[in-house]
Structures are given as structure tokens and as C-alpha cells.
Scaffold this active site. Structure first.
Site, PDB file in Angstrom:
ATOM      1  N   ASP A  30      35.282 -35.248 -11.632  1.00  0.00           N
ATOM      2  CA  ASP A  30      34.222 -34.431 -10.491  1.00  0.00           C
ATOM      3  C   ASP A  30      34.248 -33.039 -12.036  1.00  0.00           C
ATOM      4  OD1 ASP A  30      34.231 -33.314  -8.181  1.00  0.00           O
ATOM      5  OD2 ASP A  30      36.292 -32.289  -8.421  1.00  0.00           O
ATOM      6  N   GLU A  32      33.215 -29.788  -9.584  1.00  0.00           N
ATOM      7  CA  GLU A  32      33.577 -28.150  -8.552  1.00  0.00           C
ATOM      8  C   GLU A  32      35.613 -28.842  -8.372  1.00  0.00           C
ATOM      9  OE1 GLU A  32      31.430 -26.361  -4.965  1.00  0.00           O
ATOM     10  OE2 GLU A  32      30.610 -28.490  -5.003  1.00  0.00           O
TER      11      GLU A  32
END
Length: 226
Positions: A30, A32
């Protein structure tokens, strides 16, 4: 066949006999919260618009969240160019690039993110230009955001599924609700810097508080793959 050739052949046979081939591993990460700050709280700070502060940590429905963000941005005359200018000033978390570099010495790496490509690209050069699978925003000729263009619904999980179909083994890393299906689908999954509510709901995934600890978790997981 000369002796030098036979010696080299013996060394190769010894290596393959005693050091079996490693599995083909892709680390799916991922963006953010995991490698960079959350973009939208920063936009909220910059613009003073509190409605832009919410993230998938608080609102699991990404599509609904993005529809609200687009509505608020258009109502406040914030264009795509304005957003990119704000986000371009953000840097990845300290140590994030070094972590990516260390992973790429051993494994392939793909950034699986719900962020839109236009904003995600602001970080890619700062992270060494890893591959990024993202969504995008439809923008009109005046630079206003029109709608979210989802590449896939539940794209992170389906991305891991697709890689499994290509005979890759996947290690997934994330920090929020929208990463949970990716972690569940992967051969091994780990949280990093995740909030307490996420850790409480998904306690089956080990949690790392820094990149050094996370790298060890990844290495150990790969070593245990069958």
C-alpha cells in the site's frame, strides 16, 4: 572436457543441490499511510476544508469517500492541478525509499494503491520509480474533477489473485481497512503503523512499527514459503 570445466560444473551442481530455487515473490505494498503520509489530511490542512480530512481509516468505502472529495473540491474551486501542486510538496515517510530499495534487492515490488494515478505519481520518483497499480480521476478540459475511474473494485485483493494465477507468491503490506482483503489473499500479510481499531479488527496479521522490523517480517515470511 577439461578439468576446469568439470570443476565449474561440480560447483554448479553442488549449488543447485544444496540451495533450492527461491519462490517467485512479489511484495505488494500500500502507498498512503504505509510509505507516505495520507494525502487528503494534508490537502485539508492546506485548504482549511475539514471535510477533506477523512480517509479510509475512518470510511471503509473508497468510492463513496472519493465522490465526497470530488464534490467538496469542485464546490471550493480546487482543480486537479491545485491538488497535484499540494501533494507534490509531500515526501515519503523517513526510511521508506531505503525500505523499498532493500526489498528490490531481493524481490519484485508493486505498489497497490487506491490513490489516483495523478496524485500517486508525485511520490513514485521519490521512491525510486517502483511499479504502481492505481485508480484515476476523470478530469474535464477546465481541469475540474468529474468522477473516479476505478480500475477494479477491490483491486488490491484481485491484484494478488491475478499474481497467484501467474504462479507468483505474494507478501502484502498495508495500514488500513482497504488493505485487509489484500493481506487476507496474500501468502503472508503484515500491518505497518496501523491504527488501533484496524489492529483490533484484524489481529491475525503481525504488526511492525518501523521498516527495519517490517523487512525482517518479510524476509522471514519468504524463507518459510513452501
Amino acid at each position: 572436457i577439461n578439468a576446469e570445466y568439470m570443476g565449474t560444473l561440480s560447483e554448479c551442481l553442488f549449488f543447485f543441490r544444496h540451495f533450492p530455487a527461491m519462490p517467485h515473490v512479489i511484495v505488494c505494498i500500500d502507498l498512503e499511510g504505509t510509505l507516505t503520509p495520507e494525502v487528503w489530511p494534508h490537502v485539508a490542512d492546506h485548504s482549511g476544508i475539514e471535510d477533506l480530512r477523512l480517509t479510509t481509516r475512518e470510511v471503509p468505502s473508497f468510492e463513496g469517500l472519493m465522490a465526497k472529495r470530488i464534490e467538496v473540491c469542485n464546490a471550493n474551486n480546487i482543480s486537479m492541478a491545485d491538488l497535484c501542486a499540494i501533494v507534490d510538496k509531500l515526501d515519503p515517510w523517513p526510511g521508506a525509499k531505503e525500505f523499498i530499495d532493500a526489498l528490490r534487492e531481493k524481490y519484485q515490488v508493486i505498489i497497490f494503491t487506491d490513490i489516483v494515478e495523478q496524485l500517486g505519481k508525485c511520490f513514485m520518483k521519490k521512491l525510486g520509480n517502483p511499479t504502481m497499480w492505481a485508480n484515476s480521476l476523470d478530469v474535464d478540459d477546465k481541469g475540474n474533477m468529474v468522477k473516479l475511474v476505478m480500475r477494479l473494485t477491490d483491486g488490491k485483493r484481485k491484484g494478488v489473485q491475478a499474481l497467484h494465477g501467474l504462479n507468483f507468491r505474494c507478501i502484502a503490506l498495508g495500514d488500513s481497512y482497504n488493505d485487509s482483503t489484500m493481506l487476507q489473499e496474500a501468502d503472508a500479510g503484515f500491518w505497518v503503523k496501523a491504527p488501533a481499531n484496524v489492529l483490533q479488527e484484524f489481529p491475525q496479521f503481525p504488526h511492525a512499527t518501523d521498516y527495519k522490523e517490517l523487512l525482517k517480517l518479510v524476509d522471514d515470511a519468504v524463507a518459510n514459503l513452501k
